[in-house]
Design an enzyme around this catalytic site. Structure first.
Site, short mmCIF file in Angstrom:
data_model
loop_
_atom_site.label_atom_id
_atom_site.label_comp_id
_atom_site.label_asym_id
_atom_site.label_seq_id
_atom_site.Cartn_x
_atom_site.Cartn_y
_atom_site.Cartn_z
N HIS A 60 14.92 0.93 -15.75
CA HIS A 60 13.80 0.79 -14.82
C HIS A 60 12.48 0.60 -15.53
CE1 HIS A 60 16.54 2.27 -11.63
NE2 HIS A 60 15.71 1.64 -10.82
N ASN B 6 21.09 0.91 -3.62
CA ASN B 6 21.22 0.03 -4.78
C ASN B 6 22.66 0.00 -5.29
OD1 ASN B 6 19.77 -1.84 -6.20
ND2 ASN B 6 18.59 -0.37 -7.40
#
Length: 465
Positions: free
Chosen positions: A362, A329
């Site tokens: 998240h 990521n």
């Protein structure tokens, strides 16, 4: 495969195919509007009436960016957008229906883009004037990253452009601006780059479908898993579960990259050595000359490294967790590094604060915090072991054994944390972790004890000359 996955993949493939059509539109304003309208339709399809959340987020941030004090707009944008992200994920407590899962993805990437834009505008306003435009210095880098004050329409276009609107990866406003105001997207080998990026996806998809069928995550939620299976089996089950998690993420991230490569967003001359999330990292004066000269631009080799988000090989086979994380990521990591880690005033707290912000981004489930916030406690112990052994020559046979052990050790901890990331609920996470007696946590404590006693630099053997 679940219905949400089918919708997700369908939207991804439609975005990849749409990139070829977009590049045929020569007028940049028409191309910009087409990209925005298509993106808005995707958001509307995925969100329905819950599209009000992204719209409100964009509107408030636009007011902050356009009319706020440029010295502090990044702080207000960060505070509002992350606070709204928490509200967005807890709407049921306020009597508001919870948004669809795909709207959560949209809100996540929108948070990064809008807060990142506030930082870009702030940095531009605070930067000194260029003293010498012929000098390839850090000041030229500032100039190459500057953005003109965006209007409400500019912010709307950037927010709802279909490229990455659902999936990421993160890209700066300057990168978006370059797509429409430089010849790079028109000259880059977009189709070739897309085919190269998509090549391993069928292999990952096949591996994921087979492994997730044989080792489904839902089995780890069943009573049978805890009453009929041994502790060693539950410990081993971490590995196929983490394999499924990786394959799923690799597929999504790589297909997301293909949306960018097919559209041309993120294409830069290779000579500028673009980096994930950052864009060009050198030769800034050369970049300006190439952008202004169609003749020079046609002679360049182009790179899409600016939107390179996942290095599957590095993620799997780097020897340590610290090095493996750098392959995962990557554009999001760039955002966290530039906008959180490097700016937090207390250096000793930079790493834990960065992981807390990442967890908050998240979601609100405890599993995100158990997973991500475990990392900064582990890394110092890993560093002690890595520094202790990298300067000492081991016999060849022992070296192979050490390399295997180090890889197994890394994957054990990664798998342990990812299980919390997958199970999410605190009761499910602790039930699984306690069923294997929190073994990786205990091993981390043992690593600290050994590192602070046996592996102290003064007690290490001197490497042979």
């Amino acid at each position: 495969m679940e219905w949400d996955d089918i919708i997700y993949l369908s939207l991804l493939f439609s975005c990849i195919g749409f990139g070829h059509f977009l590049r045929q539109i020569k007028n940049k304003e028409s191309r910009k509007w087409v990209a925005t309208i298509f993106g808005f339709i995707i958001v509307l399809i995925a969100s329905g009436r819950h599209i009000l959340h992204p719209l409100l987020t964009v509107l408030v941030n636009a007011l902050i960016i356009m009319y706020g004090n440029k010295r502090s707009i990044h702080v207000f944008s960060f505070g509002f957008t992350f606070a709204y992200l928490i509200f967005f994920r807890t709407t049921e407590y306020f009597g508001i229906p919870y948004p669809p899962s795909h709207t959560n993805l949209i809100q996540m990437i929108l948070t990064l883009k809008l807060v990142g834009l506030a930082f870009e505008v702030h940095d531009t306003a605070m930067a000194e004037k260029v003293r010498d435009s012929s000098d390839d210095s850090p000041q030229i880098e500032v100039e190459a990253s500057r953005v003109a004050p965006p209007s409400l329409l500019d912010i709307f276009h950037y927010s709802f452009c279909y490229i990455g609107v659902l999936t990421g990866p993160y890209f700066k406003y300057r990168m978006y601006w370059d797509m429409f105001n430089s010849p790079f997207a028109e000259l880059a080998p977009c189709t070739k780059a897309t085919l190269e990026r998509i090549m391993p996806v069928p292999l990952w998809a096949g591996a994921f479908l087979l492994s997730s069928y044989v080792f489904p995550l839902k089995y780890a939620l069943s009573d049978e898993f805890y009453t009929e299976r041994s502790m060693l089996y539950r410990l081993w089950y971490l590995y196929p579960s983490f394999f499924n998690f990786r394959m799923r993420m690799y597929i999504g991230m790589r297909l997301s990259e293909c949306v960018f490569t097919m559209s041309g967003l993120g294409a830069y001359p290779a000579v500028t050595e673009p980096k994930p999330g950052q864009g060009p990292s050198t030769e800034f004066f050369t970049l300006g000359r190439i952008a202004a000269s169609p003749e020079l631009a046609q002679k360049e080799q182009y790179s899409f490294a600016a939107i390179y988000n996942i290095d599957a090989w590095g993620s799997d086979f780097q020897p340590t967790i610290r090095s493996s994380m750098k392959a995962w990521n990557m554009t999001i990591q760039h955002w966290l590094a530039v906008n959180v880690y490097k700016r937090f005033p207390v250096k000793s707290y930079r790493m834990p604060v960065t992981f807390v912000v990442s967890s908050l981004w998240h979601g609100v489930y405890a599993g995100y915090y158990l997973c991500l916030c475990s990392v900064p406690f582990y890394l110092p112990a890993e560093d002690m072991f890595y520094k202790a052994f990298r300067n000492n020559t081991l016999p060849p046979g022992v070296n192979y054994v050490w390399a295997f052990f180090r890889y197994w050790w890394k994957m054990l901890h990664f798998s342990y944390w990812s299980m919390a990331f997958s199970l999410l609920r605190i009761d499910a996470c602790l039930r699984y972790w306690s069923s294997i007696y929190f073994l990786p946590n205990i091993l981390t404590v043992v690593m600290y004890v050994i590192g602070l006693t046996i592996l102290k630099p003064s007690r290490l053997p001197t490497p042979p000359k």
